[in-house]
Design an enzyme around this catalytic site. Structure first.
Site, short mmCIF file in Angstrom:
data_model
loop_
_atom_site.label_atom_id
_atom_site.label_comp_id
_atom_site.label_asym_id
_atom_site.label_seq_id
_atom_site.Cartn_x
_atom_site.Cartn_y
_atom_site.Cartn_z
N ALA A 1 -45.14 -75.21 29.11
CA ALA A 1 -44.74 -75.26 30.52
C ALA A 1 -43.52 -76.14 30.74
CB ALA A 1 -45.91 -75.76 31.37
N LYS A 2 -43.21 -77.00 29.77
CA LYS A 2 -42.04 -77.89 29.80
C LYS A 2 -41.94 -78.66 31.11
CE LYS A 2 -39.54 -74.89 26.58
NZ LYS A 2 -40.46 -73.72 26.59
N ARG A 3 -43.05 -79.19 31.55
CA ARG A 3 -43.05 -79.95 32.80
C ARG A 3 -42.36 -81.31 32.62
NH1 ARG A 3 -44.00 -75.38 34.84
NH2 ARG A 3 -45.98 -74.90 35.80
#
Length: 275
Positions: A100-102
């Protein structure tokens, strides 16, 4: 989930039993799905469930990418959550790395952390370190495992990641890796690094720099990374991901069987290379 992450233990057991490092990515790009999935009532559900049931025997980890689900709104979130449930039912011993590369302020990160680690109960999450330590700690305080973006596989990764730091003669991605290693000392077995498979020499130098750290390595397969060199340079503490090369290799109705065959091919290659 207040206990510390069990991701490493889970992955190690799976890796050793399969003698493989193959992480299977699920990026169900709607425009590239087989007709049989597109014509079903819930295309993403049909596609991901088929892939999971056919390929799970060869997965040391799953890596679904949230973006391909979010684009469909409520229907997409239903498919995402259904997929996670199917993964847990079909392959409970295979860890799930949610891609998700939050990366956001601490109070926002805390909400993301609750969704991924408490609501969905996945094992690991990819995160962006650009906003610094306090944007990462909420995931760790909740007991989650994070793979922090270090040196990514995309062509423009050098725009920022390969900038030299003034007074430190190292690249930004190396500074990120060093800081994550220190964070990992505070939160043992909870911090890993994303390193693109398109950078074999950098993988080698990062591995020397951080022999204990676990690497998530996308960029093998469709993006052109070479499996032999990746395995040799990265070692056993690595999840080598293939997404499109396995899951989107045909539009035919038998796409599940084809994906299984592709996964088996990579699996056998890895068996031969296993260190």
């Amino acid at each position: 989930m207040n206990h510390r992450s069990e991701f490493i233990q889970k992955f190690n057991l799976r890796r050793d039993s399969l003698q493989s490092l193959l992480c299977i990515g699920l990026d169900p790009e709607l425009d590239k799905l087989p007709k049989v999935s597109l014509e079903s009532k819930a295309p993403l559900v049909h596609f991901t469930e088929t892939i999971i049931r056919y390929t799970h025997s060869y997965a040391t980890a799953w890596k679904p990418n949230v973006a391909f689900f979010e684009r469909l709104g409520a229907e997409g979130y239903f498919a995402l959550e259904h997929m996670v449930q199917v993964m847990k039912e079909v392959s409970p011993d295979v860890p799930i790395v949610m891609d998700a590369k939050r990366g956001d302020l601490a109070n926002t990160s805390k909400e993301y952390a609750k969704y991924f680690f408490q609501t969905l109960q996945v094992d690991a999450l990819t995160v962006n370190p650009y906003m610094g330590r306090d944007s990462l700690v909420p995931y760790l305080d909740l007991g989650g495992y994070i793979f922090v973006l270090g040196l990514t596989s995309n062509p423009s990764s050098s725009d920022f990641q390969k900038q030299k730091l003034v007074g430190k003669d190292i690249f930004l991605y190396e500074e990120v890796s060093d800081q994550m290693a220190r964070l990992g000392e505070e939160y043992p077995n909870q911090v890993g690094l994303v390193v693109g498979g398109t950078h074999p020499s950098e993988i080698q130098s990062l591995r020397k720099r951080h022999p204990e750290m676990y690497f998530l390595i996308p960029g093998f397969g469709a993006q052109g990374g070479d499996l032999n060199s990746i395995v040799q340079t990265s070692g056993k503490r690595s999840l080598i991901n293939s997404s499109r090369g396995i899951t989107l290799s045909t539009l035919d109705e038998n796409f599940g069987q084809v994906a299984k065959k592709k996964a088996e091919e990579v699996h056998l290659q890895m068996n031969q290379l296993f260190l």
